[in-house]
Design an enzyme around this catalytic site. Structure first.
Site, PDB file in Angstrom:
ATOM      1  N   GLY A  48      -0.885  -1.595  11.024  1.00 23.01           N
ATOM      2  CA  GLY A  48      -0.393  -2.048   9.740  1.00 23.01           C
ATOM      3  C   GLY A  48       1.117  -2.176   9.801  1.00 23.01           C
ATOM      4  O   GLY A  48       1.776  -1.518  10.612  1.00 23.01           O
ATOM      5  N   GLN A  53       9.445  -2.391   6.434  1.00 27.98           N
ATOM      6  CA  GLN A  53       9.631  -1.933   7.807  1.00 27.98           C
ATOM      7  C   GLN A  53      10.347  -2.962   8.685  1.00 27.98           C
ATOM      8  O   GLN A  53      10.765  -2.643   9.790  1.00 27.98           O
ATOM      9  CB  GLN A  53       8.285  -1.576   8.440  1.00 27.98           C
ATOM     10  CG  GLN A  53       7.651  -0.342   7.831  1.00 27.98           C
ATOM     11  CD  GLN A  53       6.368  -0.018   8.526  1.00 27.98           C
ATOM     12  OE1 GLN A  53       5.318  -0.562   8.193  1.00 27.98           O
ATOM     13  NE2 GLN A  53       6.448   0.872   9.513  1.00 27.98           N
ATOM     14  N   CYS A 101       4.089   6.454  12.732  1.00 28.64           N
ATOM     15  CA  CYS A 101       4.650   5.333  11.988  1.00 28.64           C
ATOM     16  C   CYS A 101       5.595   4.555  12.892  1.00 28.64           C
ATOM     17  O   CYS A 101       6.372   5.148  13.648  1.00 28.64           O
ATOM     18  CB  CYS A 101       5.401   5.846  10.763  1.00 28.64           C
ATOM     19  SG  CYS A 101       6.129   4.549   9.746  1.00 28.64           S
ATOM     20  N   LEU A 102       5.544   3.238  12.794  1.00 30.31           N
ATOM     21  CA  LEU A 102       6.428   2.389  13.586  1.00 30.31           C
ATOM     22  C   LEU A 102       7.891   2.570  13.207  1.00 30.31           C
ATOM     23  O   LEU A 102       8.775   2.274  14.002  1.00 30.31           O
ATOM     24  CB  LEU A 102       6.029   0.914  13.426  1.00 30.31           C
ATOM     25  CG  LEU A 102       4.618   0.550  13.880  1.00 30.31           C
ATOM     26  CD1 LEU A 102       4.322  -0.917  13.571  1.00 30.31           C
ATOM     27  CD2 LEU A 102       4.447   0.843  15.362  1.00 30.31           C
ATOM     28  N   HIS A 143      -1.162   4.418   3.724  1.00 31.69           N
ATOM     29  CA  HIS A 143       0.084   4.507   4.481  1.00 31.69           C
ATOM     30  C   HIS A 143       0.973   3.286   4.201  1.00 31.69           C
ATOM     31  O   HIS A 143       2.172   3.425   3.917  1.00 31.69           O
ATOM     32  CB  HIS A 143      -0.243   4.615   5.980  1.00 31.69           C
ATOM     33  CG  HIS A 143       0.936   4.742   6.868  1.00 31.69           C
ATOM     34  ND1 HIS A 143       1.280   5.916   7.478  1.00 31.69           N
ATOM     35  CD2 HIS A 143       1.862   3.832   7.273  1.00 31.69           C
ATOM     36  CE1 HIS A 143       2.369   5.735   8.210  1.00 31.69           C
ATOM     37  NE2 HIS A 143       2.736   4.468   8.108  1.00 31.69           N
ATOM     38  N   GLU A 144       0.388   2.090   4.274  1.00 32.20           N
ATOM     39  CA  GLU A 144       1.177   0.866   4.066  1.00 32.20           C
ATOM     40  C   GLU A 144       1.631   0.724   2.613  1.00 32.20           C
ATOM     41  O   GLU A 144       2.761   0.315   2.348  1.00 32.20           O
ATOM     42  CB  GLU A 144       0.393  -0.369   4.522  1.00 32.20           C
ATOM     43  CG  GLU A 144       0.046  -0.381   5.998  1.00 32.20           C
ATOM     44  CD  GLU A 144       1.206  -0.073   6.938  1.00 32.20           C
ATOM     45  OE1 GLU A 144       2.359  -0.484   6.657  1.00 32.20           O
ATOM     46  OE2 GLU A 144       0.977   0.579   7.979  1.00 32.20           O
ATOM     47  N   HIS A 147       4.666   2.701   1.978  1.00 33.38           N
ATOM     48  CA  HIS A 147       5.892   2.002   2.396  1.00 33.38           C
ATOM     49  C   HIS A 147       6.400   1.079   1.288  1.00 33.38           C
ATOM     50  O   HIS A 147       7.613   0.982   1.069  1.00 33.38           O
ATOM     51  CB  HIS A 147       5.645   1.167   3.653  1.00 33.38           C
ATOM     52  CG  HIS A 147       5.721   1.938   4.926  1.00 33.38           C
ATOM     53  ND1 HIS A 147       6.842   2.635   5.324  1.00 33.38           N
ATOM     54  CD2 HIS A 147       4.820   2.097   5.915  1.00 33.38           C
ATOM     55  CE1 HIS A 147       6.623   3.197   6.494  1.00 33.38           C
ATOM     56  NE2 HIS A 147       5.396   2.899   6.870  1.00 33.38           N
TER      57      HIS A 147
END
Length: 180
Positions: A48, A53, A101-102, A143-144, A147
């Site tokens: 995702g 991000q 997480c990225l 999670h997304e 963000h």
């Protein structure tokens, strides 16, 4: 086009992203952004990616889980886009599992999340969509959407579980070998 990922500490990750109008969703600029987000997510690799991000404060996230073998309520999820999502947690059963997480590479921690969710959103064609998700897919959505609301998994983690990705993977391998 692969876009640079924004890392923890950048203010764009801590602010509420702006909703889009249907006309904006259909614009060439947003359609190109969505394509670049998929390319960036796949190159990372991730399951995702939310627009903040990549430094873009808009309510857009792309999701795709190519999980080859089902595991722990994790199954493949086809690529799709969520825009202006509204999240509803279903039931009262939370499930704790490790997340990474990225935007915080190299780390993981246990995060309790709802096992089942409903998401009302727009797709990439500005059409209303309702998503019912369980297990790992529900975790990805939560999670997304976090963000898009200026939150990171570290805001929800069990702090004593915070670890390096390397240490987490080593313990996971040891655990799997022990239960064989």
């Amino acid at each position: 086009m692969i876009l640079p990922l924004v890392q923890t500490g950048d203010p764009v990750l801590r602010n509420l992203a702006r909703a889009l109008t249907p006309a904006e969703v259909l614009s060439p600029v947003i359609q190109e952004l969505i394509a670049a987000m998929f390319e960036t997510m796949r190159a990372a690799p991730g399951v995702g990616l939310a627009a903040p991000q990549i430094g873009v404060p808009l309510q857009i996230a792309v999701i795709e889980d190519r999980m080859e073998a089902p595991d722990r309520e994790r199954f493949p999820v086809a690529p799709h886009v969520i825009i202006n999502p509204q999240l509803t947690l279903n039931g009262e059963r939370d499930v704790a599992f490790y997340e990474g997480c990225l935007s915080l590479p190299g780390f993981a921690a246990s995060v309790a999340r709802a096992r089942s969710v409903t998401v009302e959103c727009l797709n990439e064609r500005a059409e209303p969509v309702t998503i019912q998700a369980q297990g790992w897919y529900a975790r990805i959505l939560q999670h997304e959407i976090d963000h898009l609301n200026g939150m990171l998994y570290i805001d929800r983690m069990e702090s004593r579980t915070f670890t390096t990705r390397e240490s987490f993977e080593a313990r996971t391998i040891q655990f799997r070998q022990a239960i064989r």
